[in-house]
Write a protein that holds these residues in place. Structure first.
Motif, PDB file in Angstrom:
ATOM      1  N   TYR A 183      18.949 -50.722  13.230  1.00  0.00           N
ATOM      2  CA  TYR A 183      18.086 -49.563  13.453  1.00  0.00           C
ATOM      3  C   TYR A 183      17.160 -49.274  12.271  1.00  0.00           C
ATOM      4  CZ  TYR A 183      20.768 -48.395  17.669  1.00  0.00           C
ATOM      5  OH  TYR A 183      21.348 -48.405  18.904  1.00  0.00           O
ATOM      6  N   THR A 184      17.679 -49.442  11.055  1.00  0.00           N
ATOM      7  CA  THR A 184      16.820 -49.138   9.906  1.00  0.00           C
ATOM      8  C   THR A 184      15.616 -50.073   9.900  1.00  0.00           C
ATOM      9  OG1 THR A 184      18.291 -50.529   8.609  1.00  0.00           O
ATOM     10  CG2 THR A 184      18.546 -48.169   8.345  1.00  0.00           C
ATOM     11  N   VAL A 185      15.867 -51.364  10.133  1.00  0.00           N
ATOM     12  CA  VAL A 185      14.784 -52.351  10.120  1.00  0.00           C
ATOM     13  C   VAL A 185      13.830 -52.105  11.282  1.00  0.00           C
ATOM     14  CG1 VAL A 185      14.246 -54.807  10.202  1.00  0.00           C
ATOM     15  CG2 VAL A 185      16.310 -54.018   9.019  1.00  0.00           C
ATOM     16  N   ASP A 186      14.409 -51.900  12.477  1.00  0.00           N
ATOM     17  CA  ASP A 186      13.571 -51.707  13.663  1.00  0.00           C
ATOM     18  C   ASP A 186      12.694 -50.465  13.543  1.00  0.00           C
ATOM     19  OD1 ASP A 186      14.608 -53.949  14.676  1.00  0.00           O
ATOM     20  OD2 ASP A 186      15.789 -53.031  16.273  1.00  0.00           O
ATOM     21  N   ALA A 187      13.272 -49.393  12.966  1.00  0.00           N
ATOM     22  CA  ALA A 187      12.495 -48.158  12.815  1.00  0.00           C
ATOM     23  C   ALA A 187      11.316 -48.403  11.886  1.00  0.00           C
ATOM     24  CB  ALA A 187      13.375 -47.040  12.276  1.00  0.00           C
ATOM     25  N   LEU A 188      11.544 -49.159  10.804  1.00  0.00           N
ATOM     26  CA  LEU A 188      10.457 -49.478   9.885  1.00  0.00           C
ATOM     27  C   LEU A 188       9.398 -50.324  10.576  1.00  0.00           C
ATOM     28  CD1 LEU A 188      11.925 -50.298   6.353  1.00  0.00           C
ATOM     29  CD2 LEU A 188      10.513 -48.376   7.073  1.00  0.00           C
ATOM     30  N   LEU A 189       9.872 -51.312  11.360  1.00  0.00           N
ATOM     31  CA  LEU A 189       8.934 -52.191  12.059  1.00  0.00           C
ATOM     32  C   LEU A 189       8.086 -51.395  13.041  1.00  0.00           C
ATOM     33  CD1 LEU A 189      11.107 -55.386  12.755  1.00  0.00           C
ATOM     34  CD2 LEU A 189       9.234 -55.115  11.120  1.00  0.00           C
ATOM     35  N   ALA A 190       8.699 -50.353  13.617  1.00  0.00           N
ATOM     36  CA  ALA A 190       7.945 -49.522  14.567  1.00  0.00           C
ATOM     37  C   ALA A 190       7.108 -48.469  13.843  1.00  0.00           C
ATOM     38  CB  ALA A 190       8.903 -48.855  15.548  1.00  0.00           C
ATOM     39  N   GLY A 191       7.252 -48.413  12.513  1.00  0.00           N
ATOM     40  CA  GLY A 191       6.482 -47.456  11.731  1.00  0.00           C
ATOM     41  C   GLY A 191       6.961 -46.021  11.883  1.00  0.00           C
ATOM     42  N   ASP A 192       8.205 -45.852  12.354  1.00  0.00           N
ATOM     43  CA  ASP A 192       8.742 -44.507  12.585  1.00  0.00           C
ATOM     44  C   ASP A 192       9.611 -44.100  11.387  1.00  0.00           C
ATOM     45  OD1 ASP A 192       9.962 -42.218  13.446  1.00  0.00           O
ATOM     46  OD2 ASP A 192      10.325 -42.954  15.482  1.00  0.00           O
ATOM     47  N   PHE A 193       9.009 -43.448  10.410  1.00  0.00           N
ATOM     48  CA  PHE A 193       9.745 -43.185   9.168  1.00  0.00           C
ATOM     49  C   PHE A 193      10.803 -42.103   9.323  1.00  0.00           C
ATOM     50  CE2 PHE A 193       5.879 -45.258   7.704  1.00  0.00           C
ATOM     51  CZ  PHE A 193       6.442 -46.252   6.931  1.00  0.00           C
ATOM     52  N   ALA A 194      10.565 -41.146  10.217  1.00  0.00           N
ATOM     53  CA  ALA A 194      11.564 -40.098  10.445  1.00  0.00           C
ATOM     54  C   ALA A 194      12.838 -40.730  11.005  1.00  0.00           C
ATOM     55  CB  ALA A 194      11.017 -39.056  11.411  1.00  0.00           C
ATOM     56  N   LEU A 195      12.670 -41.664  11.938  1.00  0.00           N
ATOM     57  CA  LEU A 195      13.812 -42.341  12.537  1.00  0.00           C
ATOM     58  C   LEU A 195      14.502 -43.236  11.501  1.00  0.00           C
ATOM     59  CD1 LEU A 195      15.210 -42.469  15.264  1.00  0.00           C
ATOM     60  CD2 LEU A 195      13.893 -44.520  15.791  1.00  0.00           C
ATOM     61  N   PHE A 196      13.687 -43.870  10.655  1.00  0.00           N
ATOM     62  CA  PHE A 196      14.245 -44.709   9.593  1.00  0.00           C
ATOM     63  C   PHE A 196      15.139 -43.880   8.680  1.00  0.00           C
ATOM     64  CE2 PHE A 196      13.816 -46.028   5.106  1.00  0.00           C
ATOM     65  CZ  PHE A 196      14.507 -47.234   5.168  1.00  0.00           C
ATOM     66  N   ARG A 197      14.635 -42.699   8.299  1.00  0.00           N
ATOM     67  CA  ARG A 197      15.422 -41.830   7.410  1.00  0.00           C
ATOM     68  C   ARG A 197      16.729 -41.419   8.083  1.00  0.00           C
ATOM     69  NH1 ARG A 197      10.722 -39.586   5.460  1.00  0.00           N
ATOM     70  NH2 ARG A 197      10.748 -37.958   7.028  1.00  0.00           N
ATOM     71  N   GLN A 198      16.643 -41.147   9.382  1.00  0.00           N
ATOM     72  CA  GLN A 198      17.847 -40.733  10.096  1.00  0.00           C
ATOM     73  C   GLN A 198      18.869 -41.880  10.172  1.00  0.00           C
ATOM     74  OE1 GLN A 198      18.995 -39.735  14.514  1.00  0.00           O
ATOM     75  NE2 GLN A 198      17.385 -38.353  13.839  1.00  0.00           N
ATOM     76  N   ALA A 199      18.369 -43.086  10.477  1.00  0.00           N
ATOM     77  CA  ALA A 199      19.268 -44.244  10.566  1.00  0.00           C
ATOM     78  C   ALA A 199      19.918 -44.509   9.202  1.00  0.00           C
ATOM     79  CB  ALA A 199      18.505 -45.461  11.051  1.00  0.00           C
TER      80      ALA A 199
END
Lengths: 336, 300
Positions: A183-199
């Motif tokens: 999830y951390t990698v995928d969120a970054l790839l999708a450019g979703d930083f809020a989701l990255f922080r949550q993961a």
């Protein structure tokens, strides 16, 4: 060089072959009808069962059964799981990324903390930092990972409220679009930083708990190899020509000291995968380990044996890669 | 020199040799000077005493439920508090030592016996036996230990302490086989061993009298360090539901109960502390033994 790598690869293939002999033996030692090892006994559609009995050659003699088993493995067929009524291979693919993400983060934590701790200990041999490093390593080695997990949840989630008690994302939040499954990698790839922080927020505590034991091992290893290197002549020469001590350590000593520590990381993968079983169970982390535990308590043999096979494969492949890397970094190893 | 005095001095020599302690015994004696190791011995012996005397010391029945006193924090009536069924945690921790400590000892003893025997034969006889034993050991070692133990326990029908213990022995024996084989191989080429053959010693005698005594030190150190590991592994299997069965007061199973009640610190903390104290004690003893039995360390 290439001869070493070829031999090492052949040995790994042999090990993998023997691993399948073990998992095959396990499938044949389950209680009752051996069909239980490929189709869980709670699937009672006679057509499905008959299909699998034929597919795994269960009416044939044992050596033939092994060949059928291997053929099905080659096709990625490990039977049907009860927990999900899905093919085991599909379940494993779904759960593997979560375990890889967790173990990867644990390794990174272990190196980022173990390396400086071990260095500090070696440079302050038999002084306070050395004792501290020894204490941390001893702590990591003697506190069972499943209790450490509960302790962390109690302190950092229940009392302080800093981290969530488990899961990969907050309840009701959709995972990022599937690329790697991490999830951390995928969120970054999708450019979703809020989701990255949550993961990441969900990942920190399980990774630290899982990495604690490895951190101790890494710091002990770095300490002892750095101590050995620091006693060598070329270090004395470097000092004698007036180099700053920081430069002697970081440029001259570290390079050679780090090499033996690399092999340890390969061996740590085994303890990480084992630790992941307990860590994932406690943190409700939906990876291979938690899948295996759920499966084992339901006597879902196809799933348990599938996880066993996959984890042994990961262990063997990682150690193969580490050995090859090692031989590239340190040419002396190839001659032995 | 007359024949008589020569014989006399030979007898004296023998007497002197017999009196001299073997390095192993000397190592054990040296251990007494190691304060940390002795602290470990005291704690471990303490746990053995607790295990034996648990029915006498424990203030409550470890499985008796008291639903009107559930999840009470430590107090003067319940020193370690009560669990979610109102059972006295102090009594359960004491009784738990009767399961966890012997489990660790039994598992390591069985692994040592099986692995040691196979390793000794592999190293001493060599050839195909060596190849088979060591490949078997390699393949077991290529599985993450807990995962292999988990699937063996599951294949043996799931929960139950004996399934867990058998699974752990299957996982642990290869390490002993490796250490034993290595030690036997190292000793086999010594001159005093090759010299025993022409003077008529049988192969069995060579193995038993000349080689095996030299393998004591590494195996004793390894077993001591491993008992703690075996206790944690058994507890780990119980924690995920594949070891001791409720209501048995096994430490891992007790911590597992705390999993669903993580707002309360005491149901998990006390069994965990008990386990940590045993593991640390065994680590201290093992490290002390290693220092005492390793001749290179002794010279310092």
């Amino acid at each position: 060089m290439s001869a070493f790598i070829v031999r090492r690869i052949l040995l790994s293939l042999l090990a993998l072959l023997l691993v399948t002999v073990v998992t095959f033996t396990l499938t044949r030692s389950v209680p009752g009808d051996p069909i239980n090892a490929v189709v869980s006994d709670r699937i009672d559609d006679p057509a499905v069962i008959e299909n699998y009995r034929r597919k795994f050659g269960l009416d044939k003699p044992l050596p033939m059964q092994y060949l059928y088993y291997m053929r099905n493995l080659a096709r990625g067929d490990m039977g049907l799981s009860i927990s999900t009524s899905q093919p085991v291979a599909k379940d494993l693919r779904r759960h593997l990324p979560a375990t890889l993400e967790l173990s990867g983060a644990a390794i990174i934590f272990a190196i980022l903390t173990g390396l400086p701790l071990g260095t500090l200990a070696a440079l302050n041999y038999n002084k306070a930092p050395d004792a501290l490093a020894r204490g941390v390593a001893l702590f990591g080695a003697s506190v069972p990972v499943f209790y450490l997990a509960l302790l962390f949840i109690y302190i950092f989630s229940v009392r302080l409220g800093w981290f969530p008690t488990g899961g990969r994302l907050d309840a009701g939040v959709d995972p990022p679009p599937f690329k790697t499954g991490m999830y951390t990698v995928d969120a970054l790839l999708a450019g979703d930083f809020a989701l990255f922080r949550q993961a990441l927020h969900h990942l920190v505590m399980p990774a630290v708990v899982l990495g604690a034991f490895s951190m101790g091992i890494v710091s002990r290893m770095v300490r002892s190899s750095l101590l050995e290197v620091m006693g060598q002549d070329y270090i004395r020469t470097a000092r004698a020509k007036g180099l700053a001590e920081s430069k002697v350590v970081s440029v001259h000593a570290m390079r050679n000291a780090i090499i033996p520590a690399i092999t340890v990381i390969g061996l740590l993968i085994g303890s990480l995968l084992a630790g992941a079983v307990l860590t994932e169970t406690t943190f409700a982390w939906p990876g291979l380990g938690r899948y295996a535990v759920t499966a084992a308590t339901k006597l879902d043999f196809p799933a348990v044996i599938g996880v066993t096979l996959v984890s042994a494969t990961i262990y063997i492949v990682v150690n193969l890669v580490v050995d090859i890397l090692y031989s590239v970094i340190d040419p002396r190893i190839r001659q032995t | 020199m007359t024949a008589g005095t020569a014989r006399e001095s030979l007898t004296l020599e023998r007497a002197r040799v017999r009196k001299e302690r073997t390095p192993f015994v000397q190592g054990i004696i040296d251990l007494r000077r190691n304060k940390v190791a002795m602290a470990g011995v005291i704690v471990f012996v303490g746990w053995l005493v607790i295990a034996i005397l648990a029915p006498v010391i424990a203030p409550y029945d470890p499985v008796e439920q008291d639903l009107s006193h559930r999840l009470e924090p430590p107090s003067s009536t319940h020193w370690f508090g009560t669990d979610d069924l109102g059972r006295d945690i102090f009594s359960r921790v004491l009784y738990g030592s009767r399961i966890s400590v012997p489990s660790g000892l039994i598992v390591v003893a069985a692994s040592l016996l099986i692995g040691g025997l196979l390793g000794a034969l592999a190293g001493f006889i060599g050839g195909w036996l060596d190849a088979i034993v060591m490949r078997a050991a390699d393949v077991v070692l290529s599985f993450p230990s807990l995962i292999l133990a988990l699937s063996i326990a599951a294949a043996r029908g799931g929960g139950g302490l004996s399934n867990a213990l058998i699974a752990i022995v299957i996982v642990l024996w290869p390490e002993y086989a490796r250490v034993m084989r290595g030690a036997v191989l190292a000793l086999k080429s010594n001159e005093y061993v090759t010299a025993a053959q022409p003077i008529g010693a049988t192969r069995w005698r060579i193995l038993r009298a000349h080689i095996l005594p030299g393998t004591q030190a590494p195996l004793v150190v390894k077993s001591t360090l491993d008992v703690g590991g075996a206790i944690v592994l058994t507890a780990g299997l119980s924690f995920i539901g594949l070891g001791a069965v409720p209501p048995d007061p096994e430490w891992g199973a007790m911590i597992a109960l705390a999993r669903s009640k993580f707002q309360f610190w005491w149901p998990g903390a006390f069994p965990a502390l008990a386990m940590i104290s045993v593991v640390l004690a065994l680590n201290f003893i093992g490290d002390g033994l290693r220092d005492a039995l390793d001749p290179r360390m002794r010279k310092r």
